[in-house]
Design an enzyme around this catalytic site. Structure first.
Site, PDB file in Angstrom:
ATOM      1  CB  SER A 294      -0.926   0.024   1.223  1.00  0.00           C
ATOM      2  OG  SER A 294      -0.166   0.079   2.419  1.00  0.00           O
ATOM      3  N   GLY A 295       0.221   2.373  -0.282  1.00  0.00           N
ATOM      4  CA  GLY A 295       0.809   3.691  -0.100  1.00  0.00           C
ATOM      5  C   GLY A 295       2.122   3.934  -0.795  1.00  0.00           C
TER       6      GLY A 295
ATOM      7  CE1 TYR B   9       4.483   6.328  11.518  1.00  0.00           C
ATOM      8  CE2 TYR B   9       4.537   8.701  11.824  1.00  0.00           C
ATOM      9  CZ  TYR B   9       4.661   7.592  11.004  1.00  0.00           C
ATOM     10  OH  TYR B   9       4.975   7.763   9.676  1.00  0.00           O
TER      11      TYR B   9
ATOM     12  CG  ASP C   4       6.088  -9.910  10.934  1.00  0.00           C
ATOM     13  OD1 ASP C   4       6.567  -8.758  10.843  1.00  0.00           O
ATOM     14  OD2 ASP C   4       5.530 -10.341  11.956  1.00  0.00           O
ATOM     15  CB  VAL C   5       9.284  -6.097   7.970  1.00  0.00           C
ATOM     16  CG1 VAL C   5       8.796  -5.934   6.544  1.00  0.00           C
ATOM     17  CG2 VAL C   5       8.420  -5.302   8.950  1.00  0.00           C
TER      18      VAL C   5
ATOM     19  CG  ASP D 150       2.965  -5.123   3.023  1.00  0.00           C
ATOM     20  OD1 ASP D 150       2.146  -5.512   3.882  1.00  0.00           O
ATOM     21  OD2 ASP D 150       3.173  -3.918   2.799  1.00  0.00           O
TER      22      ASP D 150
ATOM     23  CE  LYS E  40       7.872   5.722   9.955  1.00  0.00           C
ATOM     24  NZ  LYS E  40       8.412   4.882   8.867  1.00  0.00           N
TER      25      LYS E  40
END
Length: 265
Positions: free
Chosen positions: A22-23, A154, A62-63, A43, A158
């Site tokens: 996605s995205g 979040y 799964d990352v 993903d 990051k």
């Protein structure tokens, strides 16, 4: 007689991209395949139809699982490309103050956003080093530097991605590795849309946020994806440990006046 063009924006022969379902991740993978680059996406979700291409293959995994990256390394080794690149764009975002996150929710966000990135680095770095180097693009966020209400966990995750990448750039610069940070602002993609849908009035949220942008609109993820391809390309060899802030100018000023405030602009 016309001379050969000197501007070089060659891309790696193969690029691994996380978060391609996605995205931004979808857009990066699509642009890479359209540019003739063999692309391996990873993903938890299946690949979207838009990525159907002979140059794209999808790993549904799964990352945060080391086995996922071991499988990707095996695939890259079997193809033995001359040059390899990596983009880490897999991420998750849950809205809420720190009071609304229990330990498990904190750990999940940090695991996907930070640990998933670190595992990707650890897995792919030896492949880059063996080939004399290569580019890494880690997707962080403007929230890695600037606080945003209801996104404390979040933003912290990051910030960790940003500093991980900058330090990896220094640790492996003499081995030819270039690791740079791409920090998007709001995009019309999954994470921003999730934040928008959590609002009491999503339409008002979107209108207000768009009006804060100097351009008056929220960026399309395809625009940010082009910045990722620049960082992957030979056109960006002067950049290492750098950060490209792809936010349409949002964080350039402390305030963008539209005239609605009563100011003369």
């Amino acid at each position: 007689m016309a001379s050969e063009p000197v501007f070089n924006n060659a891309l790696p022969e193969l690029v691994v991209v996380s978060g391609t379902a996605s995205g931004l991740g979808t857009n990066i993978a699509r642009l890479l395949a359209e540019s003739g680059v063999r692309t391996i996406g990873v993903d938890l979700a299946p690949a979207p139809e838009i990525l159907s291409s002979d140059l794209y293959s999808h790993v549904q995994g799964d990352v945060t699982d080391e086995a996922t990256w071991e499988g990707i390394v095996a695939t890259v080794n079997s193809e033995d490309p001359g040059t390899v690149g990596l983009v880490t764009s897999a991420a998750m975002l849950n809205v809420g103050t720190v009071l609304e996150f229990d330990k498990a929710a904190m750990e999940k966000t940090m695991s996907v956003n930070f640990i998933g990135t670190a595992l990707a680095f650890r897995a792919l770095l030896p492949l880059l080093i063996a080939r004399g180097g290569g580019p890494i693009v880690a997707v962080a966020s403007i929230d890695a530097t600037f606080a945003e209400q209801q996104l404390a966990i979040y933003a912290a995750s990051k910030g960790a991605v940003r500093q991980l990448t900058r330090t990896v750039a220094m640790d492996h610069a003499r081995q030819g590795v270039r690791a740079n940070v791409l920090s998007p602002g709001p995009m019309l993609a999954g994470l921003f849309e999730r934040h928008m849908k959590s609002a009491i009035d999503p339409d008002r949220f979107l209108s207000t946020r768009a009006n804060r942008q100097p351009s008056g609109r929220i960026l399309d993820p395809a625009e940010v994806a082009r910045a990722a391809l620049f960082l992957l390309s030979d056109a960006s060899t002067a950049l290492n440990g750098a950060e490209i802030v792809a936010d349409g100018g949002l964080t350039t000023s402390f305030d963008f006046r539209t005239g609605s405030e009563g100011a003369s602009v």
